[in-house]
Design a protein around this motif. Structure first.
Motif, PDB file in Angstrom:
ATOM      1  N   UNK A   1      -7.392   0.836   5.970  1.00  0.00           N
ATOM      2  CA  UNK A   1      -8.392   0.521   4.948  1.00  0.00           C
ATOM      3  C   UNK A   1      -7.928  -0.692   4.146  1.00  0.00           C
ATOM      4  N   UNK A   2      -8.833  -1.616   3.903  1.00  0.00           N
ATOM      5  CA  UNK A   2      -8.493  -2.821   3.147  1.00  0.00           C
ATOM      6  C   UNK A   2      -8.655  -2.556   1.656  1.00  0.00           C
ATOM      7  N   UNK A   3      -7.644  -2.979   0.871  1.00  0.00           N
ATOM      8  CA  UNK A   3      -7.737  -2.876  -0.583  1.00  0.00           C
ATOM      9  C   UNK A   3      -8.002  -4.268  -1.155  1.00  0.00           C
ATOM     10  N   UNK A   4      -8.151  -4.360  -2.471  1.00  0.00           N
ATOM     11  CA  UNK A   4      -8.463  -5.643  -3.104  1.00  0.00           C
ATOM     12  C   UNK A   4      -7.313  -6.139  -3.980  1.00  0.00           C
ATOM     13  N   UNK A   5      -6.094  -5.621  -3.764  1.00  0.00           N
ATOM     14  CA  UNK A   5      -4.966  -6.036  -4.605  1.00  0.00           C
ATOM     15  C   UNK A   5      -4.746  -7.545  -4.533  1.00  0.00           C
ATOM     16  N   UNK A   6      -4.583  -8.057  -3.314  1.00  0.00           N
ATOM     17  CA  UNK A   6      -4.296  -9.480  -3.162  1.00  0.00           C
ATOM     18  C   UNK A   6      -5.479 -10.349  -3.551  1.00  0.00           C
ATOM     19  N   UNK A   7      -6.686  -9.846  -3.358  1.00  0.00           N
ATOM     20  CA  UNK A   7      -7.867 -10.620  -3.753  1.00  0.00           C
ATOM     21  C   UNK A   7      -7.896 -10.815  -5.268  1.00  0.00           C
ATOM     22  N   UNK A   8      -7.544  -9.776  -6.020  1.00  0.00           N
ATOM     23  CA  UNK A   8      -7.484  -9.899  -7.480  1.00  0.00           C
ATOM     24  C   UNK A   8      -6.418 -10.917  -7.884  1.00  0.00           C
ATOM     25  N   UNK A   9      -5.289 -10.898  -7.193  1.00  0.00           N
ATOM     26  CA  UNK A   9      -4.221 -11.850  -7.482  1.00  0.00           C
ATOM     27  C   UNK A   9      -4.673 -13.285  -7.193  1.00  0.00           C
ATOM     28  N   UNK A  10      -5.349 -13.488  -6.075  1.00  0.00           N
ATOM     29  CA  UNK A  10      -5.822 -14.830  -5.740  1.00  0.00           C
ATOM     30  C   UNK A  10      -6.838 -15.337  -6.759  1.00  0.00           C
ATOM     31  N   UNK A  11      -7.755 -14.470  -7.170  1.00  0.00           N
ATOM     32  CA  UNK A  11      -8.772 -14.879  -8.145  1.00  0.00           C
ATOM     33  C   UNK A  11      -8.140 -15.276  -9.471  1.00  0.00           C
TER      34      UNK A  11
ATOM     35  N   UNK B   1       0.803  -1.226   0.000  1.00  0.00           N
ATOM     36  CA  UNK B   1       0.000   0.000   0.000  1.00  0.00           C
ATOM     37  C   UNK B   1       0.831   1.269   0.000  1.00  0.00           C
ATOM     38  N   UNK B   2       0.262   2.321  -0.595  1.00  0.00           N
ATOM     39  CA  UNK B   2       0.911   3.628  -0.491  1.00  0.00           C
ATOM     40  C   UNK B   2       0.769   4.176   0.923  1.00  0.00           C
ATOM     41  N   UNK B   3      -0.275   3.753   1.625  1.00  0.00           N
ATOM     42  CA  UNK B   3      -0.439   4.069   3.034  1.00  0.00           C
ATOM     43  C   UNK B   3       0.101   2.906   3.868  1.00  0.00           C
ATOM     44  N   UNK B   4       0.810   3.210   4.939  1.00  0.00           N
ATOM     45  CA  UNK B   4       1.469   2.174   5.720  1.00  0.00           C
ATOM     46  C   UNK B   4       0.487   1.179   6.332  1.00  0.00           C
ATOM     47  N   UNK B   5      -0.735   1.644   6.624  1.00  0.00           N
ATOM     48  CA  UNK B   5      -1.696   0.774   7.279  1.00  0.00           C
ATOM     49  C   UNK B   5      -2.640   0.081   6.312  1.00  0.00           C
ATOM     50  N   UNK B   6      -2.341   0.117   5.025  1.00  0.00           N
ATOM     51  CA  UNK B   6      -3.198  -0.548   4.046  1.00  0.00           C
ATOM     52  C   UNK B   6      -3.294  -2.032   4.370  1.00  0.00           C
TER      53      UNK B   6
ATOM     54  N   UNK C   1       0.578  -4.207 -13.015  1.00  0.00           N
ATOM     55  CA  UNK C   1      -0.711  -3.522 -12.872  1.00  0.00           C
ATOM     56  C   UNK C   1      -0.710  -2.625 -11.639  1.00  0.00           C
ATOM     57  N   UNK C   2      -0.155  -3.089 -10.548  1.00  0.00           N
ATOM     58  CA  UNK C   2      -0.071  -2.278  -9.332  1.00  0.00           C
ATOM     59  C   UNK C   2       0.827  -1.069  -9.561  1.00  0.00           C
ATOM     60  N   UNK C   3       1.875  -1.244 -10.355  1.00  0.00           N
ATOM     61  CA  UNK C   3       2.777  -0.128 -10.643  1.00  0.00           C
ATOM     62  C   UNK C   3       2.075   0.950 -11.457  1.00  0.00           C
ATOM     63  N   UNK C   4       1.281   0.534 -12.430  1.00  0.00           N
ATOM     64  CA  UNK C   4       0.561   1.493 -13.264  1.00  0.00           C
ATOM     65  C   UNK C   4      -0.566   2.188 -12.505  1.00  0.00           C
ATOM     66  N   UNK C   5      -1.072   1.542 -11.471  1.00  0.00           N
ATOM     67  CA  UNK C   5      -2.171   2.083 -10.671  1.00  0.00           C
ATOM     68  C   UNK C   5      -1.764   2.030  -9.203  1.00  0.00           C
ATOM     69  N   UNK C   6      -0.919   2.969  -8.769  1.00  0.00           N
ATOM     70  CA  UNK C   6      -0.254   2.844  -7.472  1.00  0.00           C
ATOM     71  C   UNK C   6      -1.085   3.247  -6.255  1.00  0.00           C
ATOM     72  N   UNK C   7      -2.157   4.019  -6.457  1.00  0.00           N
ATOM     73  CA  UNK C   7      -2.890   4.565  -5.312  1.00  0.00           C
ATOM     74  C   UNK C   7      -3.822   3.536  -4.682  1.00  0.00           C
ATOM     75  N   UNK C   8      -3.898   3.563  -3.372  1.00  0.00           N
ATOM     76  CA  UNK C   8      -4.805   2.650  -2.672  1.00  0.00           C
ATOM     77  C   UNK C   8      -6.253   2.885  -3.078  1.00  0.00           C
ATOM     78  N   UNK C   9      -6.602   4.136  -3.381  1.00  0.00           N
ATOM     79  CA  UNK C   9      -7.971   4.454  -3.778  1.00  0.00           C
ATOM     80  C   UNK C   9      -8.365   3.798  -5.096  1.00  0.00           C
TER      81      UNK C   9
END
Length: 491
Positions: free
Chosen positions: A374-384, A363-368, A414-422
């Motif tokens: 706030x929970x993001x869906x990065x890892x969920x997309x990877x798992x799917x 995460x760009x935020x340390x507590x992501x 993909x995470x590099x191209x879209x770096x923001x947690x939002x």
């Protein structure tokens, strides 16, 4: 076989949660299109696509009465935004039809002034039902805490004993240390905790690397100075440290030590050509596969081929990149392909320790994704996506050349191209997953997936994976995407 497959109705939608307010510009616009599939409905908004509900297109306002007279039947002038909304999108070539996909007749658009869309491919609308379906899959893939504890304890017991025995015997591998890598330790393992990757790292003094055929990834290893009594001396072929010879001796010692473990049912599997791992099979009573990988640790500067790699400056920051590049790098006995065989002297660069750091600090935020954050869906997309590829590989042997590392590499890009947690809000899971599918499809179509750390090493090159296999996977992913993932109904 394929023609007889029937689509399974997706699970009934759960009550939809209240959608949080979107930021200005919308998350949908933040993720770049990496290969659109068919024209967008010219008059539908991005929010309608995300929520699965059609949005009304604002009509252009009529011109004031004092405007110049128009010819009969002419349309009133419209703003640039209205013109853009009314202008039909240019369709891309239709993807190859899948024999499993049922023929669907499309009705022409009834929008006034719009062109007929009959026969044109459309991107599937993301719906609440599909979002619920993806969540059901993730729930089914979630590892149970009890299973994790049992499997991890057994693996740790075996690995600790092997390390202890290797450390106490006089051999070339005295001083090896454990380095945990792979999906389990990256917390992206799916289904059951039955596969583990463990590196046995061994520091080597003052080595010199010679790049193998401008590959960027494979190297010949030499010692800058070979002192008397060098324990690696009998692995040398001339000045070159042979990866095959060293792995063969490592495997022999592991097999000897495994025989001494009496209270756990563990054995060493047959060697796989080109594999850098010694694979253990533990029955506990369920089978657990443990890949033990010998890795040479070098504390020198990373090779020149990695200079433009690890492009995390705008995501995790320049300081983090500098820190990571100061860490050691590793070489594993993975041989380069040579004709129909392998070059036994070659070693391959490994950055699995860096990948683990990134996945656990994404995460760009340390507590992501941490407690209180706030929970993001990065890892969920990877798992799917990992699960989708896993299921497709189980059904089609044409996909044997693909592996989860291709998925992880594409996701890092993909995470590099879209770096923001939002841009990865958990409430936008289905939209973000769809965007990643489009990105992966584009990589297959263009036959280009650059190694994240070695940009000139293309993981989708013709030399590594033939075009026919890439087209086959592309067609299967498009079919699943366009039909709301019938393969997920079988989990």
């Amino acid at each position: 076989m394929e023609g007889s497959r029937r689509r399974t109705t997706a699970p009934r939608a759960k009550p939809a949660a209240t959608r949080p307010p979107r930021e200005a510009g919308g998350t949908a616009a933040a993720l770049p299109d990496a290969g659109s599939h068919g024209p967008q409905r010219g008059a539908r908004s991005r929010r309608g696509e995300l929520d699965g509900a059609p949005a009304e297109t604002p009509r252009a306002r009529a011109a004031p009465r004092r405007a110049p007279a128009r010819t009969r039947g002419a349309q009133p002038p419209a703003t640039d935004g209205a013109r853009a909304a009314e202008r039909p999108a240019v369709p891309e070539p239709q993807p190859p039809a899948d024999p499993e996909a049922p023929a669907v007749a499309r009705r022409p658009s009834s929008r006034r002034g719009g062109r007929s869309t009959a026969g044109q491919p459309r991107a599937p609308r993301r719906s609440r039902r599909e979002r619920d379906k993806l969540m059901d899959v993730l729930d089914a893939l979630r590892l149970k805490r009890k299973e994790i504890c049992v499997s991890a304890n057994t693996v740790n017991t075996v690995v600790t004993r092997l390390l202890h025995r290797l450390g106490n015997r006089e051999s070339e591998f005295e001083g090896v240390e454990q380095l945990n890598t792979g999906s389990y330790y990256e917390r992206v393992k799916i289904s059951t905790p039955n596969e583990f990757d463990v590196m046995f790292k061994l520091e080597v003094p003052r080595i010199q690397l010679q790049e193998y055929y401008d590959s960027g990834a494979f190297y010949l290893v030499k010692f800058k100075r070979i002192p008397r009594g060098n324990p690696f001396g009998h692995f040398l072929e001339g000045e070159i440290l042979s990866a095959t010879k060293m792995l063969s001796k490592f495997r022999k010692i592991i097999k000897e030590e495994v025989k001494e473990i009496k209270d756990i049912d563990v054995s060493v599997e047959e060697e796989k050509p080109g594999s850098p791992a010694v694979t253990l099979l533990i029955r506990n009573p369920e089978e657990i596969s443990v890949d033990i990988i010998l890795a040479l640790e070098s504390k020198g500067s990373w090779p020149e081929s990695t200079r433009e790699g690890l492009p995390i400056q705008s995501w995790l920051g320049t300081k983090v990149r500098t820190k990571l590049r100061r860490d050691p790098f590793y070489l594993v006995p993975k041989n380069a392909k040579h004709g129909r065989g392998f070059q036994g002297q070659t070693w391959r660069l490994s950055f699995s320790h860096t990948e683990k750091y990134i996945l656990n600090n994404h995460g760009t935020e340390k507590k992501c994704c941490e407690s209180g954050g706030v929970k993001c869906c990065r890892k969920e997309c990877l798992k799917l996506m990992k699960y989708l590829l896993e299921r497709l590989k189980q059904e089609f042997q044409e996909l044997d050349a693909f592996c989860s590392y291709h998925v992880k590499t594409a996701m890092l890009h993909m995470w590099t191209q879209n770096p923001q947690d939002s841009q990865w809000e958990f409430t936008n899971l289905s939209f973000c997953f769809d965007k990643f599918l489009m990105f992966f499809i584009e990589c297959l179509r263009t036959e280009k997936l650059d190694h994240y750390f070695i940009p000139k090493f293309n993981l989708f090159s013709q030399e590594l994976i033939d075009k026919k296999s890439k087209e086959f996977l592309l067609k299967k992913i498009e079919y699943e995407r366009n039909n709301r993932f019938p393969i997920f109904d079988k989990f």
